[in-house]
Design a protein around this motif. Structure first.
Motif, PDB file in Angstrom:
ATOM      1  N   ILE A  29       0.867  -1.170   0.000  1.00  8.13           N
ATOM      2  CA  ILE A  29       0.000   0.000   0.000  1.00  8.13           C
ATOM      3  C   ILE A  29       0.905   1.222   0.000  1.00  8.13           C
ATOM      4  O   ILE A  29       1.768   1.370   0.874  1.00  8.13           O
ATOM      5  N   VAL A  30       0.737   2.089  -0.983  1.00  3.54           N
ATOM      6  CA  VAL A  30       1.558   3.287  -1.122  1.00  3.54           C
ATOM      7  C   VAL A  30       0.629   4.490  -1.050  1.00  3.54           C
ATOM      8  O   VAL A  30      -0.325   4.594  -1.824  1.00  3.54           O
ATOM      9  N   GLY A  31       0.900   5.396  -0.111  1.00  6.42           N
ATOM     10  CA  GLY A  31       0.049   6.567  -0.008  1.00  6.42           C
ATOM     11  C   GLY A  31       0.334   7.384   1.225  1.00  6.42           C
ATOM     12  O   GLY A  31       1.356   7.204   1.894  1.00  6.42           O
ATOM     13  N   ASP A  32      -0.588   8.298   1.526  1.00  2.00           N
ATOM     14  CA  ASP A  32      -0.464   9.116   2.725  1.00  2.00           C
ATOM     15  C   ASP A  32      -1.698   8.891   3.593  1.00  2.00           C
ATOM     16  O   ASP A  32      -2.323   7.826   3.525  1.00  2.00           O
ATOM     17  N   ASP A  33      -2.069   9.893   4.382  1.00  2.00           N
ATOM     18  CA  ASP A  33      -3.212   9.723   5.280  1.00  2.00           C
ATOM     19  C   ASP A  33      -4.548   9.843   4.553  1.00  2.00           C
ATOM     20  O   ASP A  33      -5.592   9.540   5.139  1.00  2.00           O
ATOM     21  N   HIS A  34      -4.505  10.280   3.288  1.00  2.00           N
ATOM     22  CA  HIS A  34      -5.760  10.595   2.603  1.00  2.00           C
ATOM     23  C   HIS A  34      -6.058   9.688   1.423  1.00  2.00           C
ATOM     24  O   HIS A  34      -7.229   9.374   1.167  1.00  2.00           O
ATOM     25  N   GLU A  35      -5.033   9.291   0.694  1.00  2.00           N
ATOM     26  CA  GLU A  35      -5.274   8.419  -0.452  1.00  2.00           C
ATOM     27  C   GLU A  35      -4.122   7.439  -0.610  1.00  2.00           C
ATOM     28  O   GLU A  35      -3.041   7.612  -0.040  1.00  2.00           O
ATOM     29  N   ALA A  36      -4.383   6.401  -1.399  1.00  2.00           N
ATOM     30  CA  ALA A  36      -3.392   5.331  -1.545  1.00  2.00           C
ATOM     31  C   ALA A  36      -3.658   4.557  -2.826  1.00  2.00           C
ATOM     32  O   ALA A  36      -4.732   4.652  -3.431  1.00  2.00           O
TER      33      ALA A  36
END
Length: 209
Positions: A29-36
């Motif tokens: 899973i690659v992303g931040d706190d909002h999207e991935a």
């Protein structure tokens, strides 16, 4: 915000050419706190969705279409609304697992998938499967190799739709040219680096598969 990388491990079976093998798969899973984005939706859509949480899942990227890497993709797409991305050359393998559901989008060599601070460049690396791809993010210093390159050598090429000389060409020309410190995040097992694997290319060729 810089993207972060998370791994969950799911268990199931790989099935091809009339055989079945118990496997554990890395789901990235690659992303931040909002999207991935999810790389390789293996075995357990609900576990993957739980790991994504309340983030917006923008894409489910398939490094190739062996069943153990795509068997949870449609269910995860249904749960999250994300699009499924696959290289067109792997459609015959995809259809073995999902005859009634096509991928939503086709990956192409050189394409960049943007996700929450990550820029994943698609590298078409056939050999393990015709439409196998790796995903390179120079900013994060990583390449997601699916089943093309592992700690200790290339992915298996002893079954249908695979070809040993082709995977060697893909690894030599597309992966070993990356910076040696690039971290290799694989479809199964533990990570390695380009620099750790590069010296062994001639051994792999001599060993053959």
């Amino acid at each position: 915000m810089t993207a972060r990388i998370e791994r969950i491990v799911t268990s199931g079976q790989f099935t091809l050419d009339g055989g079945s093998w118990d496997v554990e798969n890395n789901v990235w899973i690659v992303g931040d706190d909002h999207e991935a984005v999810v790389i390789d939706a293996a075995h357990d859509a609900e576990a993957i969705a739980a790991a994504v949480g309340d983030r917006r899942l923008t894409a489910i990227v398939c490094t190739h279409a062996h069943n153990d890497h795509v068997n949870a993709a449609p269910a995860l797409a249904d749960l999250t609304g994300a699009s499924i991305w696959l290289h067109r050359d792997d459609l015959p393998l995809w259809q073995m697992t999902h005859p009634d559901r096509d991928p939503d989008e086709h990956l192409t060599d050189g394409q960049v998938i943007e996700a929450a601070g990550a820029d994943l460049t698609v590298l078409h690396t056939p050999g393990h499967a015709p439409g196998a791809v790796c995903l390179h993010d120079p900013g994060l210093g990583v390449v997601f190799t699916g089943d093309t390159l592992f700690q200790g050598g290339p992915g298996a090429t002893g079954r249908s739709y695979s070809h040993f000389p082709t995977i060697i060409d893909s690894i030599r020309d597309r992966l070993l040219t990356l910076p040696p410190e690039t971290k290799v995040l694989t479809g199964h097992g533990e990570a390695t680096t380009i620099g750790a694997e590069a010296p062994h290319l001639e051994e792999w060729i001599a060993r053959g598969h």
